[in-house]
Design a protein around this motif. Structure first.
Motif, PDB file in Angstrom:
ATOM      1  N   PHE A  62      61.294  38.145  37.750  1.00 16.00           N
ATOM      2  CA  PHE A  62      60.375  38.428  36.648  1.00 16.00           C
ATOM      3  C   PHE A  62      60.003  39.919  36.645  1.00 16.00           C
ATOM      4  O   PHE A  62      58.854  40.285  36.911  1.00 16.00           O
ATOM      5  N   PRO A  63      60.959  40.796  36.366  1.00  8.37           N
ATOM      6  CA  PRO A  63      60.674  42.238  36.462  1.00  8.37           C
ATOM      7  C   PRO A  63      59.640  42.722  35.460  1.00  8.37           C
ATOM      8  O   PRO A  63      59.018  43.759  35.683  1.00  8.37           O
ATOM      9  N   ARG A  64      59.442  42.012  34.370  1.00  6.54           N
ATOM     10  CA  ARG A  64      58.491  42.458  33.342  1.00  6.54           C
ATOM     11  C   ARG A  64      57.170  41.700  33.395  1.00  6.54           C
ATOM     12  O   ARG A  64      56.386  41.741  32.439  1.00  6.54           O
ATOM     13  N   ALA A  65      56.937  40.991  34.475  1.00  2.83           N
ATOM     14  CA  ALA A  65      55.723  40.195  34.570  1.00  2.83           C
ATOM     15  C   ALA A  65      54.480  41.072  34.578  1.00  2.83           C
ATOM     16  O   ALA A  65      54.489  42.210  35.056  1.00  2.83           O
ATOM     17  N   LEU A  66      53.411  40.536  34.050  1.00  2.70           N
ATOM     18  CA  LEU A  66      52.128  41.219  34.028  1.00  2.70           C
ATOM     19  C   LEU A  66      51.562  41.274  35.439  1.00  2.70           C
ATOM     20  O   LEU A  66      51.523  40.256  36.125  1.00  2.70           O
ATOM     21  N   PRO A  67      51.141  42.436  35.918  1.00  2.77           N
ATOM     22  CA  PRO A  67      50.590  42.504  37.282  1.00  2.77           C
ATOM     23  C   PRO A  67      49.256  41.786  37.364  1.00  2.77           C
ATOM     24  O   PRO A  67      48.593  41.553  36.344  1.00  2.77           O
ATOM     25  N   ALA A 182      60.351  40.098  15.672  1.00  5.85           N
ATOM     26  CA  ALA A 182      60.542  41.436  16.240  1.00  5.85           C
ATOM     27  C   ALA A 182      61.931  41.606  16.862  1.00  5.85           C
ATOM     28  O   ALA A 182      62.292  42.711  17.239  1.00  5.85           O
ATOM     29  N   ASP A 183      62.692  40.514  16.978  1.00  5.35           N
ATOM     30  CA  ASP A 183      64.032  40.612  17.558  1.00  5.35           C
ATOM     31  C   ASP A 183      64.995  39.743  16.757  1.00  5.35           C
ATOM     32  O   ASP A 183      65.397  38.662  17.195  1.00  5.35           O
ATOM     33  N   PRO A 184      65.392  40.191  15.575  1.00  2.78           N
ATOM     34  CA  PRO A 184      66.330  39.423  14.747  1.00  2.78           C
ATOM     35  C   PRO A 184      67.724  39.383  15.375  1.00  2.78           C
ATOM     36  O   PRO A 184      68.023  40.134  16.311  1.00  2.78           O
ATOM     37  N   ILE A 185      68.561  38.517  14.867  1.00  2.20           N
ATOM     38  CA  ILE A 185      69.909  38.341  15.421  1.00  2.20           C
ATOM     39  C   ILE A 185      70.787  39.516  14.973  1.00  2.20           C
ATOM     40  O   ILE A 185      71.303  39.548  13.850  1.00  2.20           O
ATOM     41  N   ASN A 186      70.922  40.513  15.845  1.00  4.94           N
ATOM     42  CA  ASN A 186      71.754  41.673  15.518  1.00  4.94           C
ATOM     43  C   ASN A 186      72.450  42.261  16.751  1.00  4.94           C
ATOM     44  O   ASN A 186      72.990  43.363  16.688  1.00  4.94           O
ATOM     45  N   ASP A 189      68.363  44.308  21.671  1.00  8.83           N
ATOM     46  CA  ASP A 189      67.059  43.900  22.190  1.00  8.83           C
ATOM     47  C   ASP A 189      65.997  44.716  21.467  1.00  8.83           C
ATOM     48  O   ASP A 189      65.442  45.685  21.992  1.00  8.83           O
ATOM     49  N   ASP A 190      65.715  44.338  20.222  1.00  9.00           N
ATOM     50  CA  ASP A 190      64.849  45.150  19.360  1.00  9.00           C
ATOM     51  C   ASP A 190      63.435  45.287  19.904  1.00  9.00           C
ATOM     52  O   ASP A 190      62.800  46.325  19.718  1.00  9.00           O
ATOM     53  N   ASP A 191      62.919  44.240  20.531  1.00 14.96           N
ATOM     54  CA  ASP A 191      61.542  44.311  21.010  1.00 14.96           C
ATOM     55  C   ASP A 191      61.453  44.736  22.475  1.00 14.96           C
ATOM     56  O   ASP A 191      60.365  44.738  23.063  1.00 14.96           O
ATOM     57  N   ASN A 192      62.601  45.081  23.066  1.00 15.85           N
ATOM     58  CA  ASN A 192      62.641  45.635  24.420  1.00 15.85           C
ATOM     59  C   ASN A 192      61.951  44.733  25.442  1.00 15.85           C
ATOM     60  O   ASN A 192      61.239  45.192  26.332  1.00 15.85           O
ATOM     61  N   ASP A 193      62.181  43.434  25.329  1.00 19.99           N
ATOM     62  CA  ASP A 193      61.594  42.499  26.295  1.00 19.99           C
ATOM     63  C   ASP A 193      62.607  41.995  27.308  1.00 19.99           C
ATOM     64  O   ASP A 193      62.314  41.104  28.105  1.00 19.99           O
ATOM     65  N   GLY A 194      63.819  42.548  27.284  1.00 27.07           N
ATOM     66  CA  GLY A 194      64.835  42.142  28.243  1.00 27.07           C
ATOM     67  C   GLY A 194      65.717  41.012  27.774  1.00 27.07           C
ATOM     68  O   GLY A 194      66.621  40.588  28.514  1.00 27.07           O
ATOM     69  N   TYR A 195      65.501  40.521  26.553  1.00 29.77           N
ATOM     70  CA  TYR A 195      66.283  39.412  26.006  1.00 29.77           C
ATOM     71  C   TYR A 195      66.862  39.836  24.655  1.00 29.77           C
ATOM     72  O   TYR A 195      66.116  40.281  23.763  1.00 29.77           O
ATOM     73  N   ILE A 196      68.157  39.699  24.514  1.00 31.45           N
ATOM     74  CA  ILE A 196      68.819  40.112  23.270  1.00 31.45           C
ATOM     75  C   ILE A 196      68.835  38.960  22.293  1.00 31.45           C
ATOM     76  O   ILE A 196      69.297  37.862  22.591  1.00 31.45           O
ATOM     77  N   ASP A 197      68.282  39.219  21.090  1.00 29.78           N
ATOM     78  CA  ASP A 197      68.301  38.249  19.993  1.00 29.78           C
ATOM     79  C   ASP A 197      67.578  36.957  20.341  1.00 29.78           C
ATOM     80  O   ASP A 197      67.993  35.858  19.966  1.00 29.78           O
ATOM     81  N   ASN A 198      66.446  37.067  21.024  1.00 27.95           N
ATOM     82  CA  ASN A 198      65.656  35.861  21.296  1.00 27.95           C
ATOM     83  C   ASN A 198      64.751  35.582  20.095  1.00 27.95           C
ATOM     84  O   ASN A 198      63.531  35.551  20.178  1.00 27.95           O
TER      85      ASN A 198
END
Length: 939
Positions: A62-67, A182-186, A189-198
């Motif tokens: 979980f590298p992007r987890a909230l501390p 914020a992350d359409p199918i293209n 990773d438009d929203d920069n959350d670590g997941y592409i096209d979620n």
């Protein structure tokens, strides 16, 4: 065959839970471990260990987890959690010991697979299927229609459905899906959350963005419909969440590389805005700190309400994830509010909801519906209710939402049909109207319970202190008191009152200055008893709330911990643990180390087919030869040592005319540990073996199997097993000692102190196919016999050279004959030390300590074996039995050192004692088939 019938057959074959048969340990993902680094430790600290294990690279889960935040007490750090893939040849026990040995790791665990909870009723016999518009009886039962007059929810409220992929095109689901615009199918990773096209949830099990329909498991469609089916669309049914949306999160694999990912989905849901997370899956047992961490992160770091199904076990047990802290545990009831036939019941259940004949979206087609049952479908009703509560009470945090739901249920304990489950169905059955309309509610709650001393289980006569943290979740309370009561006759509460006083909303209090005090009964406690304690919280104005906490009493094992070595002895011959999973027992530790003995125990044999033990066999199972005749007990102080233990067990006596698979021996085991200087590094194990059969056992082999796991100075678990013939000492050491100071437990060993002819067999646990002993495919009776009967031949004295390996060792003895009804005694010392020199010194001290014990131990007379005069001064005469044959004679001092030695082929020998210091010595006559021992006092 109709689609409904097909579904019923499928659900029956795949997931029907038989009452009372819930597995104690859920399945795991093969070869995959999860670990958590200690604060301030970097992944590089594990590089050497991972290389030695042949493991793959660490992957941060979980590298992007909230501390964690100081404003949210109890919030956790998930960024230190990593997973790693191990080779098939590396066991969990070995890897755990190696990783924990670095000191950089907080915990190491397998990744459990939690199953969906199916409990369908008979859809073909359900007459409600004829009219879908009237079949949702449960909406009236929980007052949903009147609740919707208060709120119908909001599309901004999102329920995370962690399950199989639902049919997203279903007519009652497609408009209820929460999309991530914020992350359409293209492909980016438009929203920069670590997941592409979620854009539409995520498939955590297969790591792709297709969280939709999985034809192999329709469970997700069923759960989603209960919580969030579209209302007011003129089609099908109305989900309780009404206008609330759901996020599909697939957790079951449908690709060759996929793995169960329920807890990864919990974290994803929390990180992606789900205010409520539904978990309609789980398993009995298998507590996991990793799983609790994931739950705590969602509930505390991210303020999500977590709701879980309590399981379909019809049993009183802990079921995870429902039984974790910060989870609303939901069991099921019928339309009459009687408990569902297969619903789990326990003090950990928070509440119940309808769970029988729940009509919901089927998902095989875009317009189908079906009636199903089980706590899987009670839980999403509570999840939907939690979302509605968040709409009406937006200021409430997740724990307050849970409190609001608990305090507004309808009490069903007073129903005669529920009499046998009073207090184990939570506060009652969900009432959504009350949950949304009641405002002047109180709930104070014990949020943590800390026992001191902290133990897995408590023994008769123990005294315990219990510190509790109390938090007020709803309206302010005055005159709050916590009263602790024991519901068990085996625990007495000596101080059980905590006067809290007044607490504001979200205020906290702790009784650290005056903790509760408990006493465990000194006798009469059945083995492995669970004792339940009840907290009763009361306050001015009539508030009363009960919570429960359990203690394990009188375990089927004892721990000798008087010195630096803490060793678990079970009542059936095992050492360290009573099971292969390492749950029953406290292992073997040294000077506060992690466990260093993954498996150990007594081995007895007379032939390759007559072997008795409780050690590993094949298929991940253990043999069950020994059964307890008397519980393991501990004396402190003992008559001869600081701590002493007594155990009595036996195996099955062979029946005439049937193939013998066991030896037929009763075992009386005594163990001794000292706290005095010079005796702090060993425990003595003495076994008196009585032949219960009608035949002479010739020979009888007895030994100790030990699978040691010693980390070296760079954290790697690379070991070598070898043999010290002078001391009859088999020992194991960790290679690669590069640190300036030796590790506390770099050397371990088993020394034969008393018995017949010594035997040793060192095993490379990773030996290839074709090896005489190969533990990778189990440990067969024939292999066990081989390890006991091979003597001390050079070929099996050593294993693991030159670079170290995963090793085990058997140290044993050969008793030439044991007649029917006769007894013999064999004794071993279990040793741990930082260096070889210290291990040898401790081995000698163990021999001296046992020599002192011998005069107090009654020994069987051996015809023809005479030692005189005794006490002796200057001269000692030794007479041997006529048939004893050539032998070696040793006289050893109190340190176990041989001071005189000679060989003889005759029936007698003489020793000149001139120059020997006065004291106690041990004479040992070692023949070809047996050994004779006698104490000698020199004046």
């Amino acid at each position: 065959m109709t689609n409904i019938l097909r579904l019923f057959i499928f659900l029956f074959l795949v997931g029907l839970t038989v009452p009372g048969t819930a597995a104690a340990t859920p399945p795991t993902i093969p070869g995959r471990l999860v670990l958590k680094l200690r604060p301030g430790k970097a992944p590089a600290a594990l590089d050497a260990v991972l290389r030695s294990l042949g493991a793959g690279a660490l992957q941060q889960k979980f590298p992007r987890a909230l501390p964690p935040s100081p404003e949210r007490p109890g919030s956790v750090e998930l960024r230190g959690i990593y997973q790693v893939q191990l080779p098939a040849t590396v066991t969990l026990e070995w890897a755990r010991a190696a990783l924990l040995g670095t000191g950089a790791v907080e915990y190491v665990e397998p990744l459990y697979i939690r199953e969906p909870l199916y409990q369908p009723n008979d859809p073909l016999a359900d007459s409600t299927l004829t009219d879908i518009t009237t079949s949702q009886f449960y909406l009236k039962q929980i007052k949903a229609y009147r609740a919707w007059d208060i709120t119908r929810g909001d599309s901004s409220l999102v329920i995370g459905i962690t399950d199989g992929g639902p049919r997203l095109t279903h007519e009652d689901l497609r408009q209820q899906v929460k999309h991530n615009y914020a992350d359409p199918i293209n492909g980016l990773d438009d929203d920069n959350d670590g997941y592409i096209d979620n854009f539409t949830g995520w498939d955590l099990a297969n790591n792709d963005n297709d969280a939709g329909y999985d034809p192999t498991i329709v469970h997700g469609s069923l759960v989603a419909g209960v919580a969030a089916a579209r209302a007011d669309n003129g089609l099908g049914l109305a989900g309780l969440g009404n206008r609330c949306r759901f996020m599909p999160l697939s957790i079951y694999p449908n690709t060759p590389t996929g793995v169960f990912a329920g807890y990864e989905a919990v974290v994803y849901a929390a990180d992606h805005g789900c205010q409520v997370i539904n978990l309609s899956w789980g398993a009995a047992g298998g507590y996991s700190r990793f799983e609790q961490d994931a739950i705590n992160y969602a509930a505390l770091n991210r303020d999500a309400v977590v709701v879980a199904a309590a399981g379909n076990t019809n049993a009183d047990l802990l079921f995870y994830p429902a039984s974790y802290d910060h989870v609303i545990s939901v069991s099921g009831v019928q339309s009459t509010d009687q408990k569902s036939p297969n619903g789990t019941f326990s003090h950990r259940v928070d509440m119940v909801a309808p769970g029988i004949s729940i009509v919901t979206t089927y998902g095989v087609r875009d317009n189908d519906y079906i009636a199903v049952g089980g706590t899987s479908f009670a839980a999403p009703l509570v999840s939907a209710a939690a979302a509605l509560v968040r709409r009406v009470f937006p200021q409430y945090n997740s724990d307050q939402v849970a409190a609001q739901l608990r305090q507004t249920t309808d009490n069903i304990d007073n129903l005669p049909a529920n009499a046998q489950w009073v207090g184990r169905l939570g506060t009652g059955r969900l009432n959504v109207l009350k949950a949304l309309s009641r405002t002047n509610l109180q709930e104070a709650r014990v949020v943590t319970s800390t026992f001191a001393p902290q133990r897995v289980a408590y023994t008769p006569g123990d005294t315990i202190r219990l510190t509790t943290d109390v938090q007020n979740l709803l309206q302010p309370v005055a005159g709050l008191t916590v009263t602790l009561t024991s519901l068990s006759p085996y625990v007495t509460v000596r101080q059980g009152s905590f006067a809290v006083g007044s607490l504001a909303t979200l205020g906290r209090a702790r009784n650290a200055a005056a903790p509760f005090r408990l006493a465990v009964a000194a006798s009469g406690i059945p083995l492995n008893t669970t004792a339940t304690l009840r907290y009763r919280l009361t306050a001015t104005g009539g508030f009363q709330y009960d919570q429960y906490v359990d203690l394990q009493l009188n375990p089927d094992y004892v721990v000798l911990d008087a010195n630096d070595l803490a060793l678990t002895l079970t009542s059936r011959g095992n050492l360290a643990y009573d099971d292969l999973t390492g749950r029953v027992g406290a292992g073997l530790t040294y000077r506060g180390s992690s466990n260093i003995l993954s498996e150990g125990g007594l081995l007895l044999a007379t032939s390759p087919t007559r072997v008795s033990d409780r050690l590993r066999t094949s298929g991940g199972q253990s043999r069950q030869s020994f059964f307890s005749l008397a519980q393991a007990t501990r004396q402190q102080p003992g008559p001869r040592a600081t701590q002493e233990a007594r155990v009595v067990f036996q195996d099955t006596v062979p029946v005439a005319g049937r193939p013998a698979r066991s030896v037929g021996v009763r075992v009386r085991q005594r163990a001794y540990a000292w706290a005095t200087a010079g005796r702090r590094d060993f425990v003595l194990l003495e076994y008196s073996l009585r032949n219960l059969t009608a035949d002479t056992l010739k020979p009888l082999y007895a030994g100790i199997f030990a699978d040691w796991d010693l980390p070296n100075s760079d954290g790697a678990a690379r070991n070598v097993a070898t043999w010290d013939s002078t001391r009859a000492l088999g020992y194991v050491y960790a290679v690669g000692q590069t640190a300036p100071q030796p590790l506390p437990s770099a050397y371990t060993g088993i020394r034969l102190l008393r018995g017949g002819t010594p035997a040793v067999y060192s095993i490379n646990n990773g030996a290839p196919a074709g090896a005489p002993v190969r533990l990778a495919d189990g440990f067969s009776p024939a292999e066990k016999f081989l390890t006991l009967s091979s003597g001390t031949a050079r070929v099996q004295r050593t294993a693991g050279l030159p670079n170290g390996a995963d090793v085990s060792q058997v140290v044993g003895t050969r008793v030439a004959r044991l007649a029917p009804g006769d007894s013999t005694t064999v004794t071993f010392a279990v040793l741990v030390a930082p260096t070889l020199a210290q291990l040898q010194t401790s081995a000698d001290a163990a021999a001296a300590a046992y020599a002192v014990l011998l005069p107090a131990r009654a020994g069987a007379a051996v015809a023809g074996f005479n030692v005189f005069p005794n006490p002796a001064a200057g001269h000692l005469r030794v007479e041997l039995p006529a048939k004893f044959g050539p032998c070696s004679l040793w006289l050893t001092n109190a340190l176990g050192q041989a001071v005189l030695k000679q060989t003889t082929a005759g029936a007698a020998a003489d020793f000149d004692l001139t120059g020997l210091a006065p004291g106690l010595y041990v004479l040992r006559a070692q023949g070809a088939d047996e050994a004779l021992v006698r104490n000698v006092v020199v004046r």
